[in-house]
Design a protein around this motif. Sequence first.
Motif, PDB file in Angstrom:
ATOM      1  N   VAL A  20      25.437   1.441  12.880  1.00 12.85           N
ATOM      2  CA  VAL A  20      24.527   1.652  12.900  1.00 12.85           C
ATOM      3  C   VAL A  20      23.297   0.933  11.991  1.00 12.85           C
ATOM      4  O   VAL A  20      23.950   0.432  11.077  1.00 12.85           O
ATOM      5  CB  VAL A  20      24.064   3.253  12.609  1.00 12.85           C
ATOM      6  CG1 VAL A  20      24.958   3.991  13.595  1.00 12.85           C
ATOM      7  CG2 VAL A  20      24.630   3.323  11.074  1.00 12.85           C
ATOM      8  N   PRO A  65      11.284   2.231  13.155  1.00 12.76           N
ATOM      9  CA  PRO A  65      12.409   2.973  14.171  1.00 12.76           C
ATOM     10  C   PRO A  65      11.695   3.899  15.016  1.00 12.76           C
ATOM     11  O   PRO A  65      10.924   4.998  14.405  1.00 12.76           O
ATOM     12  CB  PRO A  65      13.137   3.580  12.903  1.00 12.76           C
ATOM     13  CG  PRO A  65      12.912   2.746  11.930  1.00 12.76           C
ATOM     14  CD  PRO A  65      11.524   2.434  11.713  1.00 12.76           C
ATOM     15  N   LYS A 105      13.585   6.287  16.742  1.00 13.30           N
ATOM     16  CA  LYS A 105      13.952   7.482  16.307  1.00 13.30           C
ATOM     17  C   LYS A 105      14.557   7.503  14.938  1.00 13.30           C
ATOM     18  O   LYS A 105      15.759   6.499  15.036  1.00 13.30           O
ATOM     19  CB  LYS A 105      14.891   8.144  17.390  1.00 13.30           C
ATOM     20  CG  LYS A 105      14.393   8.351  18.603  1.00 13.30           C
ATOM     21  CD  LYS A 105      15.394   8.493  19.630  1.00 13.30           C
ATOM     22  CE  LYS A 105      14.753   8.947  21.132  1.00 13.30           C
ATOM     23  NZ  LYS A 105      14.031  10.098  21.092  1.00 13.30           N
ATOM     24  N   ASN A 152      23.467   3.920  18.347  1.00 16.22           N
ATOM     25  CA  ASN A 152      22.051   4.893  18.660  1.00 16.22           C
ATOM     26  C   ASN A 152      22.722   6.293  18.918  1.00 16.22           C
ATOM     27  O   ASN A 152      21.769   7.019  19.494  1.00 16.22           O
ATOM     28  CB  ASN A 152      21.493   4.492  20.087  1.00 16.22           C
ATOM     29  CG  ASN A 152      21.114   2.928  20.072  1.00 16.22           C
ATOM     30  OD1 ASN A 152      21.428   2.015  20.405  1.00 16.22           O
ATOM     31  ND2 ASN A 152      20.034   2.582  19.125  1.00 16.22           N
ATOM     32  N   THR A 153      23.986   6.518  18.546  1.00 22.57           N
ATOM     33  CA  THR A 153      24.293   7.822  18.830  1.00 22.57           C
ATOM     34  C   THR A 153      25.057   8.362  17.548  1.00 22.57           C
ATOM     35  O   THR A 153      26.058   7.782  17.010  1.00 22.57           O
ATOM     36  CB  THR A 153      25.217   7.933  19.950  1.00 22.57           C
ATOM     37  OG1 THR A 153      24.596   7.438  21.157  1.00 22.57           O
ATOM     38  CG2 THR A 153      25.611   9.494  20.276  1.00 22.57           C
ATOM     39  N   ALA A 189      20.467  11.034  19.007  1.00 24.26           N
ATOM     40  CA  ALA A 189      20.004   9.779  19.233  1.00 24.26           C
ATOM     41  C   ALA A 189      19.273   9.333  18.061  1.00 24.26           C
ATOM     42  O   ALA A 189      18.451   9.939  17.585  1.00 24.26           O
ATOM     43  CB  ALA A 189      19.144   9.662  20.481  1.00 24.26           C
ATOM     44  N   ASP A 241      17.622   4.986  16.215  1.00 27.04           N
ATOM     45  CA  ASP A 241      17.450   3.778  16.273  1.00 27.04           C
ATOM     46  C   ASP A 241      18.152   3.399  14.618  1.00 27.04           C
ATOM     47  O   ASP A 241      18.300   2.051  14.662  1.00 27.04           O
ATOM     48  CB  ASP A 241      16.108   3.289  16.580  1.00 27.04           C
ATOM     49  CG  ASP A 241      15.591   3.521  17.749  1.00 27.04           C
ATOM     50  OD1 ASP A 241      16.358   2.973  18.891  1.00 27.04           O
ATOM     51  OD2 ASP A 241      14.903   4.592  17.959  1.00 27.04           O
TER      52      ASP A 241
END
Length: 508
Positions: A186, A201, A203, A272-273, A287, A289
Amino acid sequence: MPAEKYYAGFFYTNKSGMAKLTVYTFKQINYDMKKYDLIIIGAGSGGLSVGGFMVKLGFKVLMISKTAHEIGGDCLNDGCVPSKALIHAAAVVHNAREVSKFGLELSPEVDIKKVMQYIFEGQEVIRAHENKDYFEKEGFDIAIGEAKFTAVNQVSVANTNYKAKKIVLATGSRPKKLTAPGIEKVTYYDNRSIFKINELPKKLLILGAGPIGIEMAQAFQRLGSEVTVVQHSHAILSHDDKELTLILQKRLEEAGIKILFDTTVSHFDSANTAILKTKEGIEMTVALDAIFVSIGRQLNIEGLDLEKANIKVEKEHIVVNHYLQTTNKNVLLCGDIAGNLQFSHAAEQHGRLILNNLISPLKKKLNNKHMSWVTFTDPELATFGLNEKQLKEQNITFEKVVQDFANDDRAIVDDYRYGKLILYISKGFWFQKQRILGGCMIAPKAGELIQELILANVSGMSINTIAGKVYPYPVATRINQKAVGQLKMKLITDNTKKLIQLAFKMFS
């Protein structure tokens, strides 16, 4: 530069019955010892407050910083200054969008590079008087590099040895790293990297609901990120009054920030998770970013060779007494490294205590009963003095005054009727001197509104001073007088009324 000396050694050895002369030469570097009255390791708020005053008094002071850029400390480089600049920029954006209520429409997009440039420019204004050249002109000696103790009153930096009567450790702290499976996948930010981003970002997952996490949550939500906050416990801002933190929580959630309590990160499936897990063991997928990690601070004590100075460490904290002395009485702690309250103004408080104890025969102990702090969200949440739990633990009798802002004229016109002030005041009768023991407030600019209350708390001022003060109408601080007046009215008993009525008949 250290002087180099060469030595020769002559040795006879026997080999196969034959005598042989062997000549050895070796080089020894003779390090010059530089002597000071005071050495300060670390160039942040605490170290600068001690060193600056000692220099002005004519003492010979050496300040050591790992790098020239780190002069100014976490506050200038990664903490208070950039975060408050970001909060200001986000507030400007938010207020601009709010004008749609009055018929104006603006573009919803924010240029994050311009926001970062604004932060950088503010830092550089301050850095003009917090840098190596500036402090050397002020009278400091500056050494750049990693400091290591070589003896009880000696340190070494870049192969140069320094000695002083007193040494102040002010090396600060750094953000704790999150360790979770898949973390390498990440985009990872903390307070050392978030102020250098080039892309907002969409998210943002924030881990930790302390002051830093909550301030960044609101700021990035206002700039346009979709923000989710994950908190391992059941409340935000655990060191503040829950009655007030719930007000702030509600406003954050109404703005669109999602807060997940009693939840931790299990692992990251991809860039992304995130897979989260609740206290009950329920997993959920979120979710993202990028993540912003604000799960606590780690003290900067590695690599100092503290054992060579007879400085004891227990559970990753340096052992320290109420005078901020380590187990080596000539080495003192200042700021975050003292393992106490981790605020820049706490470091300044440590600095004042250390200065007093360096130059005065009347030694003082650290006392945090008047400490205050502010979480710089909108609204701000400000706390000072002793809280209800501490007062009960210390068997101090008190009156609790809760003053809401619903009918305050300034709160009505400026639209913050949700505000609330809580005060703890020593018990007494009408004519007795009652003092403010502590309190907290939630309101826009609460950190400014409580300053006179903090002054009253620190100085032991009577609440009668506030009750008798003439406030210009309609300044926001009139709420402080309203709270005190509420308590004064509670003190008017039926007997008091009879005495006042008698006085009216006799003397009017």
